[in-house]
Design a protein around this motif. Structure first.
Motif, PDB file in Angstrom:
ATOM      1  N   GLN A 427     -24.139   4.050 -69.298  1.00 47.63           N
ATOM      2  CA  GLN A 427     -23.866   5.480 -69.341  1.00 47.63           C
ATOM      3  C   GLN A 427     -24.601   6.147 -70.498  1.00 47.63           C
ATOM      4  OE1 GLN A 427     -19.589   5.537 -69.548  1.00 47.63           O
ATOM      5  NE2 GLN A 427     -19.318   5.559 -67.324  1.00 47.63           N
ATOM      6  N   HIS A 428     -24.599   5.482 -71.646  1.00 47.46           N
ATOM      7  CA  HIS A 428     -25.272   6.033 -72.825  1.00 47.46           C
ATOM      8  C   HIS A 428     -26.768   6.134 -72.585  1.00 47.46           C
ATOM      9  CE1 HIS A 428     -26.620   6.417 -77.016  1.00 47.46           C
ATOM     10  NE2 HIS A 428     -25.400   6.861 -77.269  1.00 47.46           N
ATOM     11  N   GLU A 429     -27.359   5.076 -72.020  1.00 44.99           N
ATOM     12  CA  GLU A 429     -28.799   5.063 -71.778  1.00 44.99           C
ATOM     13  C   GLU A 429     -29.184   6.051 -70.682  1.00 44.99           C
ATOM     14  OE1 GLU A 429     -32.699   4.373 -72.333  1.00 44.99           O
ATOM     15  OE2 GLU A 429     -31.008   3.762 -73.596  1.00 44.99           O
ATOM     16  N   GLN A 430     -28.367   6.135 -69.636  1.00 38.61           N
ATOM     17  CA  GLN A 430     -28.657   7.084 -68.565  1.00 38.61           C
ATOM     18  C   GLN A 430     -28.591   8.520 -69.070  1.00 38.61           C
ATOM     19  OE1 GLN A 430     -25.905   6.066 -65.415  1.00 38.61           O
ATOM     20  NE2 GLN A 430     -27.403   4.786 -64.381  1.00 38.61           N
ATOM     21  N   ALA A 431     -27.622   8.794 -69.936  1.00 40.65           N
ATOM     22  CA  ALA A 431     -27.518  10.133 -70.507  1.00 40.65           C
ATOM     23  C   ALA A 431     -28.753  10.463 -71.337  1.00 40.65           C
ATOM     24  CB  ALA A 431     -26.257  10.245 -71.370  1.00 40.65           C
ATOM     25  N   ARG A 432     -29.201   9.496 -72.152  1.00 37.59           N
ATOM     26  CA  ARG A 432     -30.399   9.723 -72.971  1.00 37.59           C
ATOM     27  C   ARG A 432     -31.629   9.957 -72.097  1.00 37.59           C
ATOM     28  NH1 ARG A 432     -31.583   8.937 -78.165  1.00 37.59           N
ATOM     29  NH2 ARG A 432     -29.631   7.814 -78.528  1.00 37.59           N
ATOM     30  N   GLN A 433     -31.782   9.133 -71.059  1.00 35.28           N
ATOM     31  CA  GLN A 433     -32.935   9.280 -70.175  1.00 35.28           C
ATOM     32  C   GLN A 433     -32.892  10.606 -69.424  1.00 35.28           C
ATOM     33  OE1 GLN A 433     -33.117   5.819 -67.656  1.00 35.28           O
ATOM     34  NE2 GLN A 433     -33.647   4.437 -69.326  1.00 35.28           N
ATOM     35  N   ALA A 434     -31.694  11.000 -68.977  1.00 32.83           N
ATOM     36  CA  ALA A 434     -31.573  12.257 -68.240  1.00 32.83           C
ATOM     37  C   ALA A 434     -31.915  13.455 -69.115  1.00 32.83           C
ATOM     38  CB  ALA A 434     -30.159  12.394 -67.681  1.00 32.83           C
ATOM     39  N   LEU A 435     -31.410  13.451 -70.346  1.00 30.34           N
ATOM     40  CA  LEU A 435     -31.715  14.541 -71.261  1.00 30.34           C
ATOM     41  C   LEU A 435     -33.200  14.563 -71.604  1.00 30.34           C
ATOM     42  CD1 LEU A 435     -28.631  14.190 -73.628  1.00 30.34           C
ATOM     43  CD2 LEU A 435     -29.088  16.122 -72.097  1.00 30.34           C
ATOM     44  N   ARG A 436     -33.772  13.386 -71.786  1.00 34.85           N
ATOM     45  CA  ARG A 436     -35.202  13.307 -72.092  1.00 34.85           C
ATOM     46  C   ARG A 436     -36.040  13.816 -70.912  1.00 34.85           C
ATOM     47  NH1 ARG A 436     -38.624  10.781 -75.552  1.00 34.85           N
ATOM     48  NH2 ARG A 436     -40.660  10.226 -74.710  1.00 34.85           N
ATOM     49  N   GLN A 437     -35.632  13.422 -69.700  1.00 33.60           N
ATOM     50  CA  GLN A 437     -36.387  13.835 -68.523  1.00 33.60           C
ATOM     51  C   GLN A 437     -36.321  15.343 -68.320  1.00 33.60           C
ATOM     52  OE1 GLN A 437     -38.275  11.603 -66.626  1.00 33.60           O
ATOM     53  NE2 GLN A 437     -39.134  13.541 -65.894  1.00 33.60           N
ATOM     54  N   ARG A 438     -35.141  15.918 -68.561  1.00 30.01           N
ATOM     55  CA  ARG A 438     -35.012  17.370 -68.419  1.00 30.01           C
ATOM     56  C   ARG A 438     -35.912  18.084 -69.419  1.00 30.01           C
ATOM     57  NH1 ARG A 438     -29.249  20.251 -68.975  1.00 30.01           N
ATOM     58  NH2 ARG A 438     -29.587  19.925 -71.190  1.00 30.01           N
ATOM     59  N   LYS A 439     -35.900  17.635 -70.667  1.00 29.55           N
ATOM     60  CA  LYS A 439     -36.770  18.244 -71.669  1.00 29.55           C
ATOM     61  C   LYS A 439     -38.238  18.077 -71.291  1.00 29.55           C
ATOM     62  CE  LYS A 439     -33.891  17.891 -75.852  1.00 29.55           C
ATOM     63  NZ  LYS A 439     -33.887  17.419 -77.252  1.00 29.55           N
ATOM     64  N   SER A 440     -38.580  16.883 -70.800  1.00 33.38           N
ATOM     65  CA  SER A 440     -39.962  16.611 -70.417  1.00 33.38           C
ATOM     66  C   SER A 440     -40.397  17.488 -69.256  1.00 33.38           C
ATOM     67  CB  SER A 440     -40.119  15.126 -70.046  1.00 33.38           C
ATOM     68  OG  SER A 440     -41.422  14.866 -69.558  1.00 33.38           O
ATOM     69  N   ASP A 441     -39.545  17.611 -68.239  1.00 35.54           N
ATOM     70  CA  ASP A 441     -39.882  18.436 -67.082  1.00 35.54           C
ATOM     71  C   ASP A 441     -40.127  19.887 -67.492  1.00 35.54           C
ATOM     72  OD1 ASP A 441     -39.676  16.293 -65.375  1.00 35.54           O
ATOM     73  OD2 ASP A 441     -37.677  16.797 -64.637  1.00 35.54           O
ATOM     74  N   GLU A 442     -39.235  20.406 -68.330  1.00 36.66           N
ATOM     75  CA  GLU A 442     -39.368  21.800 -68.737  1.00 36.66           C
ATOM     76  C   GLU A 442     -40.609  22.008 -69.604  1.00 36.66           C
ATOM     77  OE1 GLU A 442     -35.623  22.517 -70.597  1.00 36.66           O
ATOM     78  OE2 GLU A 442     -34.545  22.815 -68.703  1.00 36.66           O
ATOM     79  N   ALA A 443     -40.887  21.066 -70.507  1.00 35.21           N
ATOM     80  CA  ALA A 443     -42.060  21.198 -71.375  1.00 35.21           C
ATOM     81  C   ALA A 443     -43.356  21.043 -70.583  1.00 35.21           C
ATOM     82  CB  ALA A 443     -41.999  20.154 -72.493  1.00 35.21           C
ATOM     83  N   PHE A 444     -43.364  20.116 -69.611  1.00 30.00           N
ATOM     84  CA  PHE A 444     -44.578  19.932 -68.816  1.00 30.00           C
ATOM     85  C   PHE A 444     -44.797  21.128 -67.892  1.00 30.00           C
ATOM     86  CE2 PHE A 444     -47.100  17.427 -65.546  1.00 30.00           C
ATOM     87  CZ  PHE A 444     -48.226  17.353 -66.354  1.00 30.00           C
ATOM     88  N   GLU A 445     -43.717  21.710 -67.404  1.00 29.94           N
ATOM     89  CA  GLU A 445     -43.831  22.930 -66.599  1.00 29.94           C
ATOM     90  C   GLU A 445     -44.513  24.024 -67.409  1.00 29.94           C
ATOM     91  OE1 GLU A 445     -40.873  26.541 -65.422  1.00 29.94           O
ATOM     92  OE2 GLU A 445     -40.040  24.509 -65.321  1.00 29.94           O
ATOM     93  N   ASP A 446     -44.076  24.215 -68.659  1.00 30.95           N
ATOM     94  CA  ASP A 446     -44.698  25.224 -69.518  1.00 30.95           C
ATOM     95  C   ASP A 446     -46.178  24.907 -69.739  1.00 30.95           C
ATOM     96  OD1 ASP A 446     -42.321  26.568 -69.736  1.00 30.95           O
ATOM     97  OD2 ASP A 446     -41.780  25.681 -71.676  1.00 30.95           O
TER      98      ASP A 446
END
Length: 464
Positions: A427-446
């Protein structure tokens, strides 16, 4: 460094790197309403030539449609993309939009791809033929095919093998660019992970995943009030059609400006951490098959549909493997044969009685060498497929034959195995990966939007 799954994951789906980052963007700006040009983007659109009754224009086999900076996009490029997309839409049972709208979305996608790949080349991203050969061999192995069988399968799909090679080259270049420009700068703090997990604890039933579709009516940069009003009216018209019973996927394919429109607007399964905050706040209160009200973001106006949800709270027990390895890397300075010979020398020393740990400290070209090659406890999926298959086949105390992975040549020793409940850790690792992926998606979109806006686009035919 562990031989993590960092090389093949994006090779198996065409355009995966670009598509995943464009889920919520406004790149496909509609041409039906006037927009205000921004200083960062220069586009010249043609003035249609007056038609005369006697004038006839021969149809060319291929023609130049537009230029992106100094590179051309031709009708052949557009038609190739169109044929591929139409096949996918047919397989997904999605009704295609009108031809003019489909071509518009394809052109916008090609402009963005061209501009991004130009930037990659200008800033030193290089993918050589040796890497492409290894990627193709790995794709064949992943699909349990020989190279000839893979070529035959591509031929059945009318995909020329040289085209496939270049598609892989483009994907690897795109991922390298994303790694450098975006992912290397993403930071997820322990405090962010803890806050997210605390939020989950407050929810009845714990953490869920959501399968949603969305429609975007995009807004250009520095949109005037009149443009905003016009685009909002378009979103209201779409919402009315949906509330009157129109199919969401078909409506998305015909009217959405998002890059996933041609897939019916469908996103993959995502936790709330993987969704933009705007979407997450709406989804929390929605029921299955419900369509949201109009949501406003800087990209434009969004409409969501919740297709399904599921729990992620089941206990997770896995078989962990405690292993170590010796690595001989293949690189620009070390040939395939040299690396293979080095790993065979290491194998011989172990067979002659030296301990695996000692040989690893002396010969391994991996950060784990200082620990005698010890990789610690590994969960399923932690390593690349070639490594994992070889490791899984070993009994504790046994050493593998030389194994080739994208990192080079390995010897692997399995020390022991155990059944482990990793629910909390997972759960801890999935949460970290999910938050990282969301940040990455938004930054790459920009990043993509900025790169697209900087491109000089000149349309060469009045049809476009």
């Amino acid at each position: 460094m562990k031989p993590y799954r960092t090389f093949l994951s994006y090779l198996l789906v065409a355009s995966a790197a670009l598509t995943s980052a464009l889920l919520f963007d406004g790149l496909a700006v509609a041409q039906t309403e006037p927009t205000q040009a921004t200083p960062a983007s220069t586009e010249q659109k043609p003035t249609p030539a007056p038609k005369t009754p006697s004038a006839t224009k021969p149809e060319m086999l291929d023609r130049l449609v537009l230029i992106v900076n100094d590179e051309a996009i031709t009708q052949y490029d557009i038609d190739t993309q169109k044929n591929t997309i139409l096949k996918r839409m047919k397989a997904a049972n999605v009704t295609p939009p009108p031809d003019s709208e489909l071509e518009h979305q394809i052109i916008e996608r090609l402009i963005t791809e061209k501009a991004v790949m130009q930037y990659a080349k200008e800033t030193g991203v290089r993918v050589d033929d040796t890497m492409i050969d290894r990627a193709i061999n790995s794709v064949a192995q992943e699909n349990k095919m020989t190279l000839d069988e893979l070529k035959a399968e591509l031929a059945k799909e009318n995909i020329p093998f040289p085209f496939y090679r270049e598609e892989l080259r483009r994907q690897i270049s795109m991922q390298r660019l994303r790694d450098r420009e975006v992912d290397s700068h993403i930071v997820v703090t322990d405090a962010e992970v803890d806050a997210y997990l605390k939020l989950i604890e407050t929810q009845a039933g714990g953490e869920n995943e959501y399968l949603i579709s969305h429609i975007l009516v995009s807004l250009p940069g520095q949109a005037t009030p009149d443009v905003i009003e016009t685009r909002h009216a378009r979103a209201e018209d779409i919402l009315k059609k949906l509330r009157d019973g129109a199919d969401f996927a078909q409506t998305a394919a015909a009217m959405s400006d998002a890059s996933d429109a041609l897939a019916g607007g469908m996103l993959d399964w995502r936790t709330l951490a993987r969704l933009p905050t705007l979407f997450a706040d709406a989804v929390r209160t929605m029921k299955k098959d419900q369509v949201s009200d109009i949501l406003r973001s800087p990209a434009g106006f969004h409409i969501l549909k919740l297709n399904d949800s599921r729990s992620r709270n089941e206990p997770k027990v896995v078989e962990q493997t405690h292993a170590r390895h010796i690595l001989a890397r293949v690189s620009e300075t070390t040939s395939e044969d040299d690396a293979r010979q080095k790993i065979e020398r290491a194998q011989q020393r172990i067979e002659d009685g030296e301990s695996f740990e000692t040989v690893a400290r002396l010969m391994s070209e991996d950060a784990s060498s200082s620990r005698g090659g010890d990789l610690g406890w590994l969960n399923p999926g932690d390593t690349v497929p070639d490594f994992e298959r070889a490791m899984k086949a070993l009994q504790p105390g046994k050493v593998s034959v030389p194994i080739r992975t994208p990192f080079g040549w390995h010897l692997i020793e399995v020390i022991e195995r155990r059944q482990q409940d990793i629910t909390k850790e997972n759960q801890h690792e999935q949460a970290r990966q999910a938050l990282r992926q969301r940040k990455s998606d938004e930054a790459f979109e920009d990043f993509l939007m900025q790169t697209r806006d900087r491109a000089y686009v000149e349309y060469k035919t009045s049809e476009k």
